[in-house]
Scaffold this motif. Sequence first.
Motif, PDB file in Angstrom:
ATOM      1  N   SER A 131       1.024  -1.152   0.093  1.00 27.17           N
ATOM      2  CA  SER A 131       0.057  -0.138  -0.229  1.00 27.17           C
ATOM      3  C   SER A 131       0.780   1.076   0.053  1.00 27.17           C
ATOM      4  CB  SER A 131      -0.930  -0.126   1.211  1.00 27.17           C
ATOM      5  OG  SER A 131      -1.786   1.180   1.223  1.00 27.17           O
ATOM      6  N   GLU A 132       2.032   1.121   1.029  1.00 22.24           N
ATOM      7  CA  GLU A 132       2.930   2.442   0.724  1.00 22.24           C
ATOM      8  C   GLU A 132       3.512   2.550  -0.504  1.00 22.24           C
ATOM      9  OE1 GLU A 132       3.400   4.819   3.071  1.00 22.24           O
ATOM     10  OE2 GLU A 132       1.691   3.679   4.455  1.00 22.24           O
ATOM     11  N   GLN A 133       3.832   1.412  -0.988  1.00 25.51           N
ATOM     12  CA  GLN A 133       4.516   1.554  -2.442  1.00 25.51           C
ATOM     13  C   GLN A 133       3.497   2.176  -3.449  1.00 25.51           C
ATOM     14  OE1 GLN A 133       5.121  -2.105  -4.853  1.00 25.51           O
ATOM     15  NE2 GLN A 133       7.070  -1.706  -4.819  1.00 25.51           N
ATOM     16  N   ARG A 134       2.492   1.697  -3.450  1.00 25.14           N
ATOM     17  CA  ARG A 134       1.086   2.181  -4.237  1.00 25.14           C
ATOM     18  C   ARG A 134       1.155   3.619  -4.214  1.00 25.14           C
ATOM     19  NH1 ARG A 134      -1.140  -0.006  -9.016  1.00 25.14           N
ATOM     20  NH2 ARG A 134      -2.873   1.700  -9.412  1.00 25.14           N
ATOM     21  N   LYS A 135       0.977   4.337  -2.978  1.00 23.97           N
ATOM     22  CA  LYS A 135       1.078   5.714  -2.730  1.00 23.97           C
ATOM     23  C   LYS A 135       2.280   6.379  -3.363  1.00 23.97           C
ATOM     24  CE  LYS A 135      -1.325   5.584   1.750  1.00 23.97           C
ATOM     25  NZ  LYS A 135      -1.354   5.691   3.280  1.00 23.97           N
ATOM     26  N   SER A 136       3.283   5.795  -3.168  1.00 22.29           N
ATOM     27  CA  SER A 136       4.558   6.343  -3.836  1.00 22.29           C
ATOM     28  C   SER A 136       4.591   6.407  -5.335  1.00 22.29           C
ATOM     29  CB  SER A 136       5.877   5.662  -3.467  1.00 22.29           C
ATOM     30  OG  SER A 136       6.994   6.047  -3.918  1.00 22.29           O
ATOM     31  N   LEU A 137       4.006   5.124  -5.941  1.00 21.54           N
ATOM     32  CA  LEU A 137       3.983   5.337  -7.398  1.00 21.54           C
ATOM     33  C   LEU A 137       2.830   6.325  -7.720  1.00 21.54           C
ATOM     34  CD1 LEU A 137       4.272   1.410  -7.799  1.00 21.54           C
ATOM     35  CD2 LEU A 137       5.865   3.059  -8.425  1.00 21.54           C
ATOM     36  N   GLU A 138       1.925   6.375  -7.091  1.00 22.32           N
ATOM     37  CA  GLU A 138       0.903   7.445  -7.460  1.00 22.32           C
ATOM     38  C   GLU A 138       1.179   8.811  -7.443  1.00 22.32           C
ATOM     39  OE1 GLU A 138      -2.583   6.256  -5.170  1.00 22.32           O
ATOM     40  OE2 GLU A 138      -3.069   4.629  -6.692  1.00 22.32           O
ATOM     41  N   ALA A 139       2.251   9.194  -6.364  1.00 20.79           N
ATOM     42  CA  ALA A 139       2.611  10.361  -6.221  1.00 20.79           C
ATOM     43  C   ALA A 139       3.577  10.903  -7.548  1.00 20.79           C
ATOM     44  CB  ALA A 139       3.373  10.479  -5.007  1.00 20.79           C
ATOM     45  N   GLU A 140       4.153   9.895  -7.713  1.00 16.92           N
ATOM     46  CA  GLU A 140       5.130   9.877  -9.034  1.00 16.92           C
ATOM     47  C   GLU A 140       4.202  10.053 -10.183  1.00 16.92           C
ATOM     48  OE1 GLU A 140       8.759   7.754 -11.640  1.00 16.92           O
ATOM     49  OE2 GLU A 140       7.865   6.925  -9.637  1.00 16.92           O
ATOM     50  N   LEU A 141       2.973   9.378 -10.428  1.00 14.87           N
ATOM     51  CA  LEU A 141       2.176   9.602 -11.588  1.00 14.87           C
ATOM     52  C   LEU A 141       1.576  10.943 -11.723  1.00 14.87           C
ATOM     53  CD1 LEU A 141       0.993   7.715 -13.817  1.00 14.87           C
ATOM     54  CD2 LEU A 141      -1.066   7.328 -12.096  1.00 14.87           C
ATOM     55  N   GLU A 142       1.453  11.466 -10.556  1.00 16.27           N
ATOM     56  CA  GLU A 142       0.889  12.930 -10.625  1.00 16.27           C
ATOM     57  C   GLU A 142       1.800  13.883 -11.648  1.00 16.27           C
ATOM     58  OE1 GLU A 142      -1.648  14.636  -9.061  1.00 16.27           O
ATOM     59  OE2 GLU A 142      -2.647  12.670  -8.819  1.00 16.27           O
ATOM     60  N   PHE A 143       3.053  13.667 -11.838  1.00 18.24           N
ATOM     61  CA  PHE A 143       3.716  14.519 -12.665  1.00 18.24           C
ATOM     62  C   PHE A 143       3.391  14.227 -14.180  1.00 18.24           C
ATOM     63  CE2 PHE A 143       6.594  14.033  -9.139  1.00 18.24           C
ATOM     64  CZ  PHE A 143       7.144  15.272  -8.897  1.00 18.24           C
ATOM     65  N   GLU A 161       2.405  -4.160 -11.620  1.00 20.94           N
ATOM     66  CA  GLU A 161       2.961  -5.160 -10.792  1.00 20.94           C
ATOM     67  C   GLU A 161       2.407  -5.056  -9.414  1.00 20.94           C
ATOM     68  OE1 GLU A 161       7.184  -5.131 -10.817  1.00 20.94           O
ATOM     69  OE2 GLU A 161       7.405  -5.903 -12.970  1.00 20.94           O
ATOM     70  N   ASN A 162       2.448  -3.640  -9.005  1.00 20.01           N
ATOM     71  CA  ASN A 162       1.830  -3.593  -7.398  1.00 20.01           C
ATOM     72  C   ASN A 162       0.498  -3.995  -7.330  1.00 20.01           C
ATOM     73  OD1 ASN A 162       0.156  -1.219  -5.702  1.00 20.01           O
ATOM     74  ND2 ASN A 162       2.402  -1.690  -4.891  1.00 20.01           N
ATOM     75  N   ALA A 163      -0.477  -3.641  -8.432  1.00 17.08           N
ATOM     76  CA  ALA A 163      -1.861  -3.946  -8.600  1.00 17.08           C
ATOM     77  C   ALA A 163      -1.825  -5.464  -8.381  1.00 17.08           C
ATOM     78  CB  ALA A 163      -2.718  -3.574  -9.573  1.00 17.08           C
ATOM     79  N   ASN A 164      -1.063  -6.391  -9.247  1.00 14.91           N
ATOM     80  CA  ASN A 164      -1.187  -7.515  -9.263  1.00 14.91           C
ATOM     81  C   ASN A 164      -0.873  -8.381  -7.909  1.00 14.91           C
ATOM     82  OD1 ASN A 164      -2.121  -7.973 -11.927  1.00 14.91           O
ATOM     83  ND2 ASN A 164       0.063  -7.995 -12.650  1.00 14.91           N
ATOM     84  N   ASN A 165       0.228  -7.652  -7.274  1.00 17.61           N
ATOM     85  CA  ASN A 165       0.733  -8.278  -5.992  1.00 17.61           C
ATOM     86  C   ASN A 165      -0.222  -7.884  -4.892  1.00 17.61           C
ATOM     87  OD1 ASN A 165       3.332  -9.136  -7.011  1.00 17.61           O
ATOM     88  ND2 ASN A 165       4.250  -6.806  -6.527  1.00 17.61           N
ATOM     89  N   GLN A 166      -1.020  -6.892  -4.858  1.00 13.89           N
ATOM     90  CA  GLN A 166      -1.978  -6.424  -3.952  1.00 13.89           C
ATOM     91  C   GLN A 166      -3.288  -7.580  -3.950  1.00 13.89           C
ATOM     92  OE1 GLN A 166      -2.980  -2.736  -2.297  1.00 13.89           O
ATOM     93  NE2 GLN A 166      -1.582  -1.629  -3.807  1.00 13.89           N
TER      94      GLN A 166
END
Length: 222
Positions: A131-143, A161-166
């Motif tokens: 979940s924390e990894q997802r937040k970090s990726l989504e923050a990067e996606l904001e750019f 990969e994060n979605a599949n792992n979750q």
Amino acid sequence: MLRWTVVVFGAWCSQAFGQGIYTCVDAKGRRLTSDRPILECIDREQKELSSSGITRRRIGPSLTADEQALEDEKARKIQAEQFRINEEKRRDRALLSRYPNKTVHDKERAIALTQIDDVMATAKLGAVELSEQRKSLEAELEFYKNDPTKIPPRLKRSLEENANNQATQKRFVDGQIAEKKRINDRFDEELARLKVLWAQLATPATRVAPAPSGAPVPLPNS
């Protein structure tokens, strides 16, 4: 049918024939007598008498193929029921041997559930990390929200990969929850049976009633 009757009668005679007198009452109510099993009474009981008229034995009716099949099926059901009863007794003995009292049963339940809880705790930590990894990726996606075409392939792969792992982690946790319920159900079922078995063991044996007042008391042998 006639051929079948003759074959059966021949086999029946070979088993029943002896030195005696055979008598029966046929389907027409006639009393028949012979020095061998009587064909007209193949479907009913016959008596074998001694020369003095004493009944030596009774010979049951011969069975047709359909009747024999019914008898075989009846015997199979009886055998299956006896097997079930024996298996139930065997399981009861095994239960009592493993769990002589409720304390032992409760302890083993607790151990089994603790193992599941430990696995689930580890899995939940993994879920938090994802979940924390997802937040970090989504923050990067904001750019790249103004121009999604510029999203790097690396970021796309990481998000997928994060979605599949979750999803995998959730299925695993759900499986552990189901396993915990299965364990509790099994122990509940065992406990219900064990309570009956423990009660049977605790039932005191029938005691011999004391002798009536005034009755002579036997003395020990000198």
